[in-house]
Design a protein around this motif. Sequence first.
Motif, PDB file in Angstrom:
ATOM      1  N   TYR A 117       0.827  -1.204   0.000  1.00  0.00           N
ATOM      2  CA  TYR A 117       0.000   0.000   0.000  1.00  0.00           C
ATOM      3  C   TYR A 117       0.866   1.261   0.000  1.00  0.00           C
ATOM      4  O   TYR A 117       0.553   2.248  -0.676  1.00  0.00           O
ATOM      5  CB  TYR A 117      -0.926   0.006   1.217  1.00  0.00           C
ATOM      6  N   GLN A 118       1.948   1.203   0.751  1.00  0.00           N
ATOM      7  CA  GLN A 118       2.842   2.356   0.812  1.00  0.00           C
ATOM      8  C   GLN A 118       3.579   2.572  -0.503  1.00  0.00           C
ATOM      9  O   GLN A 118       3.833   3.714  -0.899  1.00  0.00           O
ATOM     10  CB  GLN A 118       3.814   2.175   1.979  1.00  0.00           C
ATOM     11  N   ILE A 120       2.279   1.821  -3.432  1.00  0.00           N
ATOM     12  CA  ILE A 120       1.255   2.420  -4.295  1.00  0.00           C
ATOM     13  C   ILE A 120       1.124   3.909  -3.990  1.00  0.00           C
ATOM     14  O   ILE A 120       1.039   4.749  -4.894  1.00  0.00           O
ATOM     15  CB  ILE A 120      -0.102   1.710  -4.106  1.00  0.00           C
ATOM     16  N   GLY A 121       1.120   4.223  -2.689  1.00  0.00           N
ATOM     17  CA  GLY A 121       1.063   5.622  -2.281  1.00  0.00           C
ATOM     18  C   GLY A 121       2.247   6.407  -2.816  1.00  0.00           C
ATOM     19  O   GLY A 121       2.105   7.543  -3.274  1.00  0.00           O
ATOM     20  N   SER A 272      -2.945   9.447  -1.212  1.00  0.00           N
ATOM     21  CA  SER A 272      -1.580   8.999  -0.906  1.00  0.00           C
ATOM     22  C   SER A 272      -1.333   8.976   0.593  1.00  0.00           C
ATOM     23  O   SER A 272      -0.685   8.062   1.118  1.00  0.00           O
ATOM     24  CB  SER A 272      -0.567   9.918  -1.588  1.00  0.00           C
ATOM     25  N   LEU A 275      -2.919   5.849   1.988  1.00  0.00           N
ATOM     26  CA  LEU A 275      -2.192   4.634   1.640  1.00  0.00           C
ATOM     27  C   LEU A 275      -0.873   4.522   2.398  1.00  0.00           C
ATOM     28  O   LEU A 275      -0.530   3.450   2.919  1.00  0.00           O
ATOM     29  CB  LEU A 275      -1.936   4.595   0.134  1.00  0.00           C
ATOM     30  N   MET A 278      -1.215   3.431   6.053  1.00  0.00           N
ATOM     31  CA  MET A 278      -1.795   2.109   6.358  1.00  0.00           C
ATOM     32  C   MET A 278      -0.717   1.151   6.885  1.00  0.00           C
ATOM     33  O   MET A 278       0.451   1.266   6.564  1.00  0.00           O
ATOM     34  CB  MET A 278      -2.440   1.521   5.093  1.00  0.00           C
TER      35      MET A 278
END
Length: 278
Positions: A117-118, A120-121, A272, A275, A278
Amino acid sequence: MRWIYLAIIALLLFGTSRTLYIIGSRYGNEGTFLIILNLTATLLSLSILFILRQTNINMGDLVCGASLGALSVIGAISLYRANAVSSPSLVNIILGLNFIIPLIIGISIFKERLDIYQYIGLMIIILTILLSITEAFKNSKQGLNMIGLAYSLITFFTWGFLGVLVKFFKLIGLLGNYPFCIFLMYLFELILLSIYYRDKKIDKNVSIIGASAGACSCIGSYLALICYAIGEISITSLILRFAFIIPTVYSMIVLKDFNKLKIVLLCLSILSVVLVSM
Protein backbone atom coordinates in the motif's frame (compact mmCIF):
# COMPACT_ATOMS: atom_id res chain seq x y z
CA MET A 1 2.26 2.13 14.51
CA ARG A 2 0.45 4.73 16.62
CA TRP A 3 3.23 7.19 15.84
CA ILE A 4 1.71 7.49 12.35
CA TYR A 5 -1.25 9.36 13.83
CA LEU A 6 1.18 11.80 15.44
CA ALA A 7 2.79 12.28 12.02
CA ILE A 8 -0.60 13.15 10.49
CA ILE A 9 -1.25 15.74 13.21
CA ALA A 10 2.23 17.15 12.60
CA LEU A 11 1.38 17.32 8.89
CA LEU A 12 -1.62 19.55 9.61
CA LEU A 13 0.36 21.78 11.96
CA PHE A 14 3.29 22.17 9.55
CA GLY A 15 0.88 22.93 6.72
CA THR A 16 -0.77 25.68 8.76
CA SER A 17 2.64 27.08 9.69
CA ARG A 18 3.75 27.18 6.04
CA THR A 19 0.55 28.98 5.11
CA LEU A 20 1.37 31.60 7.74
CA TYR A 21 4.82 31.89 6.16
CA ILE A 22 3.10 32.90 2.93
CA ILE A 23 0.89 35.43 4.70
CA GLY A 24 3.78 36.83 6.72
CA SER A 25 6.05 37.16 3.68
CA ARG A 26 3.56 39.61 2.12
CA TYR A 27 4.37 42.14 4.84
CA GLY A 28 8.04 42.09 3.88
CA ASN A 29 9.42 42.00 7.46
CA GLU A 30 11.04 38.59 7.74
CA GLY A 31 13.00 39.53 10.88
CA THR A 32 9.89 40.21 12.96
CA PHE A 33 8.09 37.14 11.67
CA LEU A 34 10.92 34.70 12.31
CA ILE A 35 11.92 36.13 15.70
CA ILE A 36 8.34 36.13 16.99
CA LEU A 37 7.84 32.63 15.59
CA ASN A 38 10.88 31.26 17.41
CA LEU A 39 10.20 33.23 20.60
CA THR A 40 6.71 31.73 20.77
CA ALA A 41 8.03 28.24 19.97
CA THR A 42 10.78 28.59 22.59
CA LEU A 43 8.36 29.61 25.34
CA LEU A 44 5.85 26.95 24.35
CA SER A 45 8.47 24.20 24.23
CA LEU A 46 9.76 25.33 27.63
CA SER A 47 6.21 25.00 28.97
CA ILE A 48 5.95 21.49 27.52
CA LEU A 49 9.28 20.64 29.16
CA PHE A 50 7.98 21.70 32.60
CA ILE A 51 4.57 20.11 32.14
CA LEU A 52 6.10 16.73 31.24
CA ARG A 53 8.78 17.16 33.95
CA GLN A 54 11.59 16.00 31.69
CA THR A 55 14.65 16.90 33.75
CA ASN A 56 17.17 14.28 32.59
CA ILE A 57 19.49 16.00 30.12
CA ASN A 58 22.65 14.63 28.55
CA MET A 59 25.28 15.97 26.17
CA GLY A 60 23.62 14.25 23.23
CA ASP A 61 20.42 16.24 23.79
CA LEU A 62 22.47 19.45 23.77
CA VAL A 63 24.32 18.54 20.56
CA CYS A 64 21.16 17.32 18.83
CA GLY A 65 19.13 20.40 19.78
CA ALA A 66 21.86 22.79 18.63
CA SER A 67 22.33 20.89 15.35
CA LEU A 68 18.61 20.85 14.61
CA GLY A 69 18.43 24.55 15.45
CA ALA A 70 21.22 25.45 13.03
CA LEU A 71 19.65 23.51 10.14
CA SER A 72 16.15 24.74 10.96
CA VAL A 73 17.03 28.43 11.11
CA ILE A 74 18.81 28.31 7.75
CA GLY A 75 15.78 26.59 6.22
CA ALA A 76 13.34 29.04 7.81
CA ILE A 77 15.11 32.13 6.46
CA SER A 78 15.38 30.58 3.01
CA LEU A 79 11.70 29.54 2.97
CA TYR A 80 10.54 33.02 3.95
CA ARG A 81 12.62 34.64 1.21
CA ALA A 82 11.63 32.04 -1.39
CA ASN A 83 7.92 32.77 -0.76
CA ALA A 84 8.58 36.50 -1.01
CA VAL A 85 10.24 36.41 -4.45
CA SER A 86 8.60 33.42 -6.13
CA SER A 87 5.32 31.58 -6.49
CA PRO A 88 4.36 29.97 -3.14
CA SER A 89 2.89 27.01 -5.03
CA LEU A 90 6.19 26.30 -6.77
CA VAL A 91 8.17 26.84 -3.58
CA ASN A 92 6.01 24.36 -1.67
CA ILE A 93 6.28 21.80 -4.46
CA ILE A 94 10.08 21.90 -4.20
CA LEU A 95 9.95 21.83 -0.41
CA GLY A 96 7.56 18.88 -0.59
CA LEU A 97 10.26 16.91 -2.40
CA ASN A 98 12.58 16.84 0.62
CA PHE A 99 10.99 13.55 1.69
CA ILE A 100 13.37 11.98 -0.84
CA ILE A 101 16.35 12.46 1.49
CA PRO A 102 15.05 10.51 4.54
CA LEU A 103 13.26 8.04 2.25
CA ILE A 104 16.46 7.02 0.48
CA ILE A 105 18.53 6.99 3.68
CA GLY A 106 15.82 5.13 5.61
CA ILE A 107 15.60 2.35 3.01
CA SER A 108 19.29 2.09 2.09
CA ILE A 109 21.01 2.68 5.44
CA PHE A 110 18.42 1.96 8.15
CA LYS A 111 16.96 -0.98 6.17
CA GLU A 112 13.36 0.23 6.44
CA ARG A 113 10.76 -1.33 4.12
CA LEU A 114 7.53 -0.15 2.51
CA ASP A 115 4.55 -2.48 2.16
CA ILE A 116 2.42 -2.78 -0.99
CA TYR A 117 0.00 0.00 0.00
CA GLN A 118 2.84 2.36 0.81
CA TYR A 119 4.52 1.61 -2.52
CA ILE A 120 1.26 2.42 -4.30
CA GLY A 121 1.06 5.62 -2.28
CA LEU A 122 4.64 6.44 -3.30
CA MET A 123 3.80 5.90 -6.98
CA ILE A 124 0.84 8.26 -6.66
CA ILE A 125 3.13 10.77 -4.94
CA ILE A 126 5.53 10.66 -7.87
CA LEU A 127 2.62 11.12 -10.28
CA THR A 128 1.29 14.13 -8.36
CA ILE A 129 4.78 15.64 -8.25
CA LEU A 130 5.20 15.39 -12.01
CA LEU A 131 1.73 16.84 -12.66
CA SER A 132 2.25 19.55 -10.04
CA ILE A 133 5.55 20.70 -11.50
CA THR A 134 4.14 20.85 -15.02
CA GLU A 135 1.00 22.69 -13.94
CA ALA A 136 2.77 25.07 -11.59
CA PHE A 137 5.28 26.25 -14.18
CA LYS A 138 2.53 26.56 -16.78
CA ASN A 139 0.04 28.63 -14.80
CA SER A 140 1.95 30.40 -12.05
CA LYS A 141 1.68 34.18 -12.39
CA GLN A 142 4.75 34.91 -10.30
CA GLY A 143 6.94 32.07 -11.49
CA LEU A 144 10.14 30.76 -9.94
CA ASN A 145 13.27 32.79 -10.59
CA MET A 146 16.82 31.67 -9.90
CA ILE A 147 16.94 33.41 -6.52
CA GLY A 148 13.69 31.77 -5.44
CA LEU A 149 14.94 28.40 -6.69
CA ALA A 150 18.19 28.79 -4.74
CA TYR A 151 16.39 29.65 -1.51
CA SER A 152 13.94 26.78 -2.05
CA LEU A 153 16.79 24.29 -2.52
CA ILE A 154 18.52 25.48 0.65
CA THR A 155 15.33 24.77 2.60
CA PHE A 156 14.98 21.47 0.72
CA PHE A 157 18.34 20.19 1.94
CA THR A 158 18.44 21.67 5.45
CA TRP A 159 14.93 20.55 6.40
CA GLY A 160 15.32 17.28 4.49
CA PHE A 161 18.14 16.18 6.79
CA LEU A 162 16.37 17.07 10.06
CA GLY A 163 14.66 13.69 10.43
CA VAL A 164 17.81 11.82 9.43
CA LEU A 165 19.76 13.66 12.12
CA VAL A 166 17.15 12.82 14.77
CA LYS A 167 17.22 9.12 13.85
CA PHE A 168 21.02 9.07 13.90
CA PHE A 169 21.23 10.59 17.38
CA LYS A 170 18.53 8.22 18.64
CA LEU A 171 20.24 5.10 17.29
CA ILE A 172 23.61 5.97 18.84
CA GLY A 173 21.90 6.63 22.17
CA LEU A 174 22.50 10.38 22.43
CA LEU A 175 18.87 11.51 22.18
CA GLY A 176 16.58 10.84 25.12
CA ASN A 177 14.87 14.05 26.18
CA TYR A 178 12.59 15.02 23.28
CA PRO A 179 11.01 18.15 24.84
CA PHE A 180 14.41 19.56 25.83
CA CYS A 181 15.79 18.90 22.35
CA ILE A 182 12.92 20.88 20.79
CA PHE A 183 13.33 23.67 23.37
CA LEU A 184 17.05 23.94 22.69
CA MET A 185 16.46 23.86 18.94
CA TYR A 186 14.13 26.85 19.05
CA LEU A 187 16.23 28.67 21.64
CA PHE A 188 19.28 28.25 19.43
CA GLU A 189 17.29 29.51 16.45
CA LEU A 190 16.03 32.49 18.45
CA ILE A 191 19.55 33.48 19.49
CA LEU A 192 20.90 33.21 15.93
CA LEU A 193 17.97 35.17 14.49
CA SER A 194 18.21 37.88 17.17
CA ILE A 195 21.88 38.38 16.27
CA TYR A 196 21.20 38.29 12.53
CA TYR A 197 18.30 40.76 12.70
CA ARG A 198 19.60 42.86 15.60
CA ASP A 199 19.24 46.15 13.70
CA LYS A 200 15.72 45.49 12.41
CA LYS A 201 12.58 47.13 13.81
CA ILE A 202 9.71 45.01 15.10
CA ASP A 203 6.59 45.16 12.92
CA LYS A 204 3.49 44.69 15.08
CA ASN A 205 1.42 43.68 12.03
CA VAL A 206 3.45 40.50 11.68
CA SER A 207 3.57 39.59 15.37
CA ILE A 208 0.26 37.70 15.58
CA ILE A 209 1.00 35.79 12.38
CA GLY A 210 4.49 34.90 13.61
CA ALA A 211 3.21 33.80 17.03
CA SER A 212 0.57 31.56 15.45
CA ALA A 213 3.18 30.02 13.14
CA GLY A 214 5.45 29.49 16.14
CA ALA A 215 2.80 27.58 18.08
CA CYS A 216 2.06 25.32 15.10
CA SER A 217 5.75 24.78 14.38
CA CYS A 218 6.60 23.96 17.98
CA ILE A 219 3.94 21.29 18.50
CA GLY A 220 4.45 19.94 14.98
CA SER A 221 8.21 19.67 15.53
CA TYR A 222 7.75 17.89 18.85
CA LEU A 223 5.43 15.30 17.29
CA ALA A 224 7.64 14.90 14.22
CA LEU A 225 10.73 14.38 16.38
CA ILE A 226 8.95 11.56 18.24
CA CYS A 227 7.95 9.95 14.93
CA TYR A 228 11.47 10.18 13.49
CA ALA A 229 13.00 8.84 16.70
CA ILE A 230 10.70 5.86 17.43
CA GLY A 231 9.15 5.29 14.00
CA GLU A 232 10.45 4.91 10.46
CA ILE A 233 11.94 8.02 8.90
CA SER A 234 10.91 6.88 5.40
CA ILE A 235 7.18 6.67 6.29
CA THR A 236 7.28 9.77 8.49
CA SER A 237 8.87 11.80 5.71
CA LEU A 238 6.29 10.57 3.19
CA ILE A 239 3.45 11.66 5.46
CA LEU A 240 4.96 15.02 6.42
CA ARG A 241 5.60 15.96 2.80
CA PHE A 242 1.87 16.49 2.40
CA ALA A 243 2.08 19.58 4.57
CA PHE A 244 2.09 21.37 1.21
CA ILE A 245 -1.64 20.59 0.85
CA ILE A 246 -2.73 23.35 3.22
CA PRO A 247 -0.66 26.22 1.72
CA THR A 248 -1.66 24.99 -1.74
CA VAL A 249 -5.34 25.24 -0.83
CA TYR A 250 -4.67 28.71 0.57
CA SER A 251 -2.95 29.75 -2.67
CA MET A 252 -5.87 28.40 -4.70
CA ILE A 253 -8.59 30.15 -2.70
CA VAL A 254 -6.99 33.39 -1.53
CA LEU A 255 -4.35 34.03 -4.18
CA LYS A 256 -6.64 32.78 -6.99
CA ASP A 257 -4.01 30.27 -8.09
CA PHE A 258 -6.79 27.84 -8.99
CA ASN A 259 -7.73 25.30 -11.65
CA LYS A 260 -9.40 21.90 -12.01
CA LEU A 261 -6.16 19.95 -12.17
CA LYS A 262 -5.19 21.17 -8.71
CA ILE A 263 -8.37 19.68 -7.31
CA VAL A 264 -7.41 16.34 -8.85
CA LEU A 265 -3.90 16.67 -7.43
CA LEU A 266 -5.24 17.42 -3.96
CA CYS A 267 -7.52 14.37 -4.11
CA LEU A 268 -4.60 12.18 -5.20
CA SER A 269 -2.48 13.64 -2.41
CA ILE A 270 -5.10 12.85 0.22
CA LEU A 271 -5.36 9.30 -1.17
CA SER A 272 -1.58 9.00 -0.91
CA VAL A 273 -1.66 10.06 2.76
CA VAL A 274 -4.21 7.32 3.46
CA LEU A 275 -2.19 4.63 1.64
CA VAL A 276 1.15 5.62 3.16
CA SER A 277 -0.42 5.67 6.64
CA MET A 278 -1.79 2.11 6.36
